[in-house]
Design an enzyme around this catalytic site. Structure first.
Site, short mmCIF file in Angstrom:
data_model
loop_
_atom_site.label_atom_id
_atom_site.label_comp_id
_atom_site.label_asym_id
_atom_site.label_seq_id
_atom_site.Cartn_x
_atom_site.Cartn_y
_atom_site.Cartn_z
CG HIS A 72 -2.08 -0.91 1.21
ND1 HIS A 72 -3.29 -0.67 1.91
CD2 HIS A 72 -2.40 -1.93 0.25
CE1 HIS A 72 -4.16 -1.61 1.46
NE2 HIS A 72 -3.51 -2.37 0.70
CE1 TYR A 201 -6.20 3.87 10.87
CE2 TYR A 201 -5.62 3.98 8.48
CZ TYR A 201 -5.50 3.41 9.51
OH TYR A 201 -4.52 2.38 10.08
N PRO A 293 -4.79 0.05 18.35
CG PRO A 293 -6.60 -1.12 17.67
CD PRO A 293 -6.09 -0.55 18.87
CE LYS A 297 3.31 3.40 13.48
NZ LYS A 297 3.86 2.95 12.25
CE1 TYR A 385 -1.59 4.04 9.33
CE2 TYR A 385 -0.45 3.18 7.56
CZ TYR A 385 -1.34 3.26 8.45
OH TYR A 385 -2.40 2.11 8.18
#
Length: 390
Positions: A72, A201, A293, A297, A385
């Site tokens: 991704h 998200y 979550p 991580k 990220y």
């Protein structure tokens, strides 16, 4: 029995450590209180940083990940009915993440260990580390009606938040930091194509939502829910209706629904223990820290712990130097706290808290709007990220 390292816990962190040590000629026995099938039946996260992928390559366990994993280059932040893509690849100079389920990571490492003929003891009762504050630590356990003892040089506690390793440390020697969040995540797995080829998200006045996947045909979706909700209160129809309400219209309309085959509610917490070394006992992964979550991580932090610990142990046996193991706790915690901060920030920005209210919702939306329109802010998000270096 005698070995060089006893690893308590056969989740991904314990298995990864065992495999890295084995490939450098260091003998390690892994011991776990549950069965192999039980471990493989646990549903966990699946967004891997490049560092985690690299470590799977070093462990010789990356073949299936490289062929079946989904790279991704970005993800979306959805809020105020809009969708904004964060281009990870562009913002970080070519870095990306890999979507590959933690269960599959665990299976691959188990298969490698079995192929190598390394020892793993499953269904061991009353596992207990002893004398790790001295020169001759050992681990005892019960199996098949007998008590067994394994003498060793070091013990690695990779047995999770509820494991025996951290609980064996005297209270005066350990400091714990914890934040419990006032909500949970209701998650489902369903054999339906993902609504998007990248993660979404979503911040919404009704609560957070996340659209993820395990493959091109299997989706993993979550909605924020009260901690006192029960899984049985959430029918599939109720779940699908709720998650579509929290997404921008184009995603809600495109979502393919279907029966779920796994459904669970997970509480969220941030937890860190200091230090991560106690004599000849080392803590790694969830035994030492938990993150919500939201920032993906948890597994990745376990991998960086294993990196520092494996390098220290290899240095000890190869170069007769204790510098690496002496520096383990400080190095690991430095990266842990940065990831804990990032996960806390993502969680507070994306979720509806009891005191959020209309004012708080507008503040969250203003922060998100700034985040997606500021290259500096987007770059900071992207760097965290994809994973800070180690």
């Amino acid at each position: 029995m005698r070995t060089q390292v006893v690893i308590i816990g056969s989740g991904p962190s314990g298995l990864l450590l065992g495999q890295l040590l084995h490939r450098r000629g260091i003998d390690a026995v892994i011991i776990d209180r549950v069965s192999r099938d039980y471990i493989l039946g646990r549903v966990r996260a699946g967004v891997l940083e490049e560092g985690m992928v690299r470590m799977m390559q070093e462990a010789g366990a990356s073949a299936r990940l490289e062929s079946e994993g989904l790279p991704h280059d970005g993800f979306s932040l959805a809020f105020d009915g809009r969708d904004h893509r964060i281009n990870l690849h562009q913002l970080t100079g070519g870095k990306r993440v890999m979507v590959y389920g933690q269960t599959e990571v665990t299976r691959d490492l188990m298969d490698c260990r079995e192929a190598a003929g390394a020892t793993t003891i499953y269904e061991a009762a009353n596992v207990q580390p002893h004398d790790f504050d001295g020169e001759n630590p050992y681990v005892t356990y019960e199996k098949d009606g007998a008590t067994h003892r394994i003498d060793c040089d070091f013990i690695a506690g990779c047995d999770g938040f509820h494991g025996v390793s951290r609980k064996s440390v005297p209270e005066k020697s350990i400091k714990e930091f914890e934040k419990v969040y006032p909500f949970g995540w209701l998650g489902i797995l369903a054999e339906v194509p993902p609504v998007s080829h990248e993660l979404i998200y979503a911040n919404h006045p009704r609560g957070f939502a996340l659209c993820s996947m395990r493959s091109t045909t299997r989706s993993r979706y979550y909605v924020q829910c009260p901690l006192d909700d029960k899984v049985e209160d959430w029918s599939d129809d109720r779940f699908w209706d709720e998650i579509r309400r929290r997404l921008p219209a184009q995603h809600a309309e495109a979502m393919v629904t279907g029966p779920s085959f796994e459904k669970s509610i997970a509480p969220l917490r941030s937890f860190v223990t200091e230090p991560m070394r106690f004599g000849r006992l080392f803590l790694a992964g969830d035994a030492a820290h938990i993150v919500p979550p939201t920032g993906a991580k948890g597994l990745n932090l376990a991998a960086s712990d294993v990196h520092y610990l494996s390098q220290g142990l290899i240095e000890y046996y190869t170069d007769k130097s204790s510098a690496g193991i002496d520096a383990y706790s400080a190095k690991a915690l430095s990266r842990v706290w940065k990831a804990v901060r990032f996960s806390w920030w993502m969680t507070t920005m994306m979720h509806r808290f009891p005191d959020t209210g209309d004012f708080g919702q507008r503040i969250q939306e203003a922060e998100l709007d700034y985040l997606v329109h500021s290259k500096a802010a987007s770059t900071s998000l992207a760097e965290n990220y994809v994973g800070l270096p180690y």
